[in-house]
Design a protein around this motif. Structure first.
Motif, mmCIF file in Angstrom:
data_model
loop_
_atom_site.group_PDB
_atom_site.id
_atom_site.type_symbol
_atom_site.label_atom_id
_atom_site.label_comp_id
_atom_site.label_asym_id
_atom_site.label_seq_id
_atom_site.Cartn_x
_atom_site.Cartn_y
_atom_site.Cartn_z
ATOM 1 N N MET A 1 0.835 -1.176 0.000
ATOM 2 C CA MET A 1 0.000 0.000 0.000
ATOM 3 C C MET A 1 0.886 1.249 0.000
ATOM 4 O O MET A 1 1.790 1.371 0.810
ATOM 5 C CB MET A 1 -0.902 -0.014 1.228
ATOM 6 C CG MET A 1 -1.776 1.175 1.337
ATOM 7 S SD MET A 1 -2.856 0.982 2.764
ATOM 8 C CE MET A 1 -3.836 2.399 2.530
ATOM 9 N N GLU A 2 0.629 2.129 -0.912
ATOM 10 C CA GLU A 2 1.401 3.351 -0.997
ATOM 11 C C GLU A 2 0.851 4.393 -0.027
ATOM 12 O O GLU A 2 -0.351 4.597 0.069
ATOM 13 C CB GLU A 2 1.367 3.921 -2.412
ATOM 14 C CG GLU A 2 2.245 3.189 -3.385
ATOM 15 C CD GLU A 2 2.291 3.915 -4.710
ATOM 16 O OE1 GLU A 2 3.396 4.271 -5.136
ATOM 17 O OE2 GLU A 2 1.230 4.112 -5.302
ATOM 18 N N THR A 3 1.757 5.036 0.679
ATOM 19 C CA THR A 3 1.367 6.138 1.549
ATOM 20 C C THR A 3 1.608 7.443 0.800
ATOM 21 O O THR A 3 2.236 7.466 -0.255
ATOM 22 C CB THR A 3 2.194 6.127 2.841
ATOM 23 O OG1 THR A 3 3.563 6.357 2.498
ATOM 24 C CG2 THR A 3 2.053 4.805 3.573
ATOM 25 N N LEU A 4 1.111 8.514 1.346
ATOM 26 C CA LEU A 4 1.336 9.821 0.719
ATOM 27 C C LEU A 4 2.822 10.133 0.653
ATOM 28 O O LEU A 4 3.300 10.734 -0.299
ATOM 29 C CB LEU A 4 0.586 10.912 1.484
ATOM 30 C CG LEU A 4 -0.931 10.866 1.379
ATOM 31 C CD1 LEU A 4 -1.556 11.950 2.258
ATOM 32 C CD2 LEU A 4 -1.386 11.038 -0.053
ATOM 33 N N PHE A 5 3.574 9.711 1.687
ATOM 34 C CA PHE A 5 5.008 9.948 1.691
ATOM 35 C C PHE A 5 5.689 9.227 0.530
ATOM 36 O O PHE A 5 6.490 9.821 -0.182
ATOM 37 C CB PHE A 5 5.630 9.484 3.016
ATOM 38 C CG PHE A 5 7.126 9.581 3.014
ATOM 39 C CD1 PHE A 5 7.751 10.808 3.174
ATOM 40 C CD2 PHE A 5 7.903 8.449 2.835
ATOM 41 C CE1 PHE A 5 9.133 10.907 3.159
ATOM 42 C CE2 PHE A 5 9.283 8.533 2.820
ATOM 43 C CZ PHE A 5 9.902 9.770 2.988
ATOM 44 N N THR A 6 5.380 7.947 0.332
ATOM 45 C CA THR A 6 6.037 7.204 -0.748
ATOM 46 C C THR A 6 5.613 7.735 -2.118
ATOM 47 O O THR A 6 6.424 7.779 -3.036
ATOM 48 C CB THR A 6 5.754 5.691 -0.666
ATOM 49 O OG1 THR A 6 4.346 5.468 -0.683
ATOM 50 C CG2 THR A 6 6.351 5.080 0.570
ATOM 51 N N GLY B 1 11.352 10.763 -9.506
ATOM 52 C CA GLY B 1 11.039 10.168 -10.802
ATOM 53 C C GLY B 1 11.034 8.646 -10.789
ATOM 54 O O GLY B 1 11.370 8.008 -11.781
ATOM 55 N N LEU B 2 10.643 8.067 -9.666
ATOM 56 C CA LEU B 2 10.626 6.612 -9.530
ATOM 57 C C LEU B 2 9.222 6.069 -9.764
ATOM 58 O O LEU B 2 8.229 6.756 -9.558
ATOM 59 C CB LEU B 2 11.095 6.218 -8.122
ATOM 60 C CG LEU B 2 12.480 6.707 -7.730
ATOM 61 C CD1 LEU B 2 12.755 6.363 -6.286
ATOM 62 C CD2 LEU B 2 13.533 6.123 -8.633
ATOM 63 N N ARG B 3 9.175 4.819 -10.161
ATOM 64 C CA ARG B 3 7.902 4.132 -10.344
ATOM 65 C C ARG B 3 7.928 2.885 -9.469
ATOM 66 O O ARG B 3 8.828 2.065 -9.558
ATOM 67 C CB ARG B 3 7.723 3.741 -11.806
ATOM 68 C CG ARG B 3 6.356 3.166 -12.085
ATOM 69 C CD ARG B 3 6.223 2.733 -13.510
ATOM 70 N NE ARG B 3 7.022 1.502 -13.652
ATOM 71 C CZ ARG B 3 7.546 1.084 -14.779
ATOM 72 N NH1 ARG B 3 7.401 1.776 -15.870
ATOM 73 N NH2 ARG B 3 8.227 -0.027 -14.828
ATOM 74 N N GLN B 4 6.953 2.742 -8.606
ATOM 75 C CA GLN B 4 6.906 1.600 -7.703
ATOM 76 C C GLN B 4 6.074 0.496 -8.325
ATOM 77 O O GLN B 4 4.954 0.720 -8.775
ATOM 78 C CB GLN B 4 6.310 2.021 -6.366
ATOM 79 C CG GLN B 4 6.392 0.954 -5.305
ATOM 80 C CD GLN B 4 5.968 1.479 -3.944
ATOM 81 O OE1 GLN B 4 5.401 2.557 -3.833
ATOM 82 N NE2 GLN B 4 6.229 0.724 -2.921
ATOM 83 N N GLU B 5 6.651 -0.701 -8.367
ATOM 84 C CA GLU B 5 5.937 -1.858 -8.891
ATOM 85 C C GLU B 5 5.815 -2.899 -7.796
ATOM 86 O O GLU B 5 6.767 -3.157 -7.074
ATOM 87 C CB GLU B 5 6.699 -2.470 -10.071
ATOM 88 C CG GLU B 5 6.781 -1.572 -11.275
ATOM 89 C CD GLU B 5 7.518 -2.235 -12.429
ATOM 90 O OE1 GLU B 5 7.678 -3.468 -12.411
ATOM 91 O OE2 GLU B 5 7.924 -1.505 -13.334
ATOM 92 N N PHE B 6 4.656 -3.478 -7.682
ATOM 93 C CA PHE B 6 4.439 -4.529 -6.693
ATOM 94 C C PHE B 6 4.511 -5.879 -7.380
ATOM 95 O O PHE B 6 3.999 -6.058 -8.485
ATOM 96 C CB PHE B 6 3.080 -4.334 -6.014
ATOM 97 C CG PHE B 6 3.012 -3.072 -5.203
ATOM 98 C CD1 PHE B 6 3.530 -3.037 -3.926
ATOM 99 C CD2 PHE B 6 2.462 -1.917 -5.734
ATOM 100 C CE1 PHE B 6 3.495 -1.876 -3.178
ATOM 101 C CE2 PHE B 6 2.414 -0.749 -5.005
ATOM 102 C CZ PHE B 6 2.931 -0.728 -3.721
#
Length: 56
Positions: free
Chosen positions: A1-6, A14-19
């Motif tokens: 789960m992404e938080t507002l901070f992440t 400029g990062l992209r988070q992938e699960f």
């Protein structure tokens, strides 16, 4: 789960988070190789440093 901070952090850099599926190293092979290389290098550095106390 992404938080507002992440979300803000990723956007700023400029990062992209992938699960991915947990416990599936085949999906994150590049990261696994980097970690293995870092561990190998650390073990080699520790093993090759001179002993600070005499043995024997």
């Amino acid at each position: 789960m992404e938080t507002l901070f992440t979300i803000a952090w990723n956007s700023h850099y400029g990062l992209r988070q992938e699960f991915i599926t947990p416990h599936s190293p085949e999906q994150n092979g590049m990261v696994e190789r980097v970690i293995r290389t870092l561990k190998t290098n650390a073990c080699t550095a520790i093993a090759s440093r001179p002993c600070s106390t005499p043995v024997g």
